[in-house]
Motif scaffolding. Structure first.
Motif, PDB file in Angstrom:
ATOM      1  N   SER A   5      13.115  23.219   1.516  1.00 49.59           N
ATOM      2  CA  SER A   5      13.551  23.068   0.120  1.00 49.59           C
ATOM      3  C   SER A   5      12.934  24.134  -0.779  1.00 49.59           C
ATOM      4  N   GLN A   6      11.898  24.824  -0.299  1.00 46.64           N
ATOM      5  CA  GLN A   6      11.271  25.886  -1.077  1.00 46.64           C
ATOM      6  C   GLN A   6      11.921  27.245  -0.818  1.00 46.64           C
ATOM      7  N   THR A   8      15.083  29.709  -1.089  1.00 47.11           N
ATOM      8  CA  THR A   8      16.320  29.963  -1.814  1.00 47.11           C
ATOM      9  C   THR A   8      16.992  31.173  -1.183  1.00 47.11           C
TER      10      THR A   8
END
Length: 171
Positions: A5-6, A8
């Motif tokens: 989730s960290q 991008t």
């Protein structure tokens, strides 16, 4: 340790070429990837995706190069050594495969030493070049792109072949 989730993934920008070259350099020294001149990265920039960590640091890159109506290649998939094994390659590859679907590509191939990584993502080792219709093969022979020559297993690239494995996935 970074969580998925960290990470991008975004389209590459001209300012990213320095980081792409930085990511490729150690892999080129290990003869895993072939380094290119900066101009080649700028020319192909629209093919690239960039992975960033939660602080906006560039930690990976990868490109999707369309070769034909239904065929594209994943190229220059590289991850910062400090971020390996943390899902960066997975996030980039999934984005590139999504890009391939979005533009209508039915099959994606790669030339890789990371066979197990690509197998986990549905790629299969190509036993032969029958994956390409003979008419398309003759059209691809007109390309000046070295990646196309590698895919077609042309004699002119044999001295430069890194010894990697050809793999393909149907989407």
């Amino acid at each position: 340790m970074m969580s998925a989730s960290q990470i991008t993934v975004r389209r590459a920008r001209t300012a990213d070429v320095h980081d792409i070259r930085r990511l490729v350099a150690p892999l080129a020294r290990e003869r895993v990837l072939i380094a290119k001149e900066a101009v080649a990265y700028y020319e192909g920039l629209q093919e690239f995706r960039i992975a960033e960590d939660g602080d906006g640091n560039v930690i990976g890159c990868g490109a999707l190069h369309v070769m034909w109506e239904d065929l594209a290649e994943v190229r220059t998939l590289a991850t910062d050594p400090a971020a390996r094994g943390q899902g960066v390659g997975h996030a980039l590859l999934e984005t590139l495969l999504g890009d391939a679907l979005d533009i209508g590509v039915a099959r994606v191939f790669c030339l890789t030493f990371e066979v197990e990584f690509f197998e986990r993502h549905g790629f299969k080792v190509m036993e032969n070049q029958n994956a390409v219709d003979p008419v398309v093969y003759s059209e691809l022979l007109r390309s000046h792109d070295e990646g196309v020559a590698e895919f077609l297993d042309l004699a002119r690239v044999k001295p430069n072949t890194l010894g990697n494995t050809r793999m393909i996935r149907s989407l």
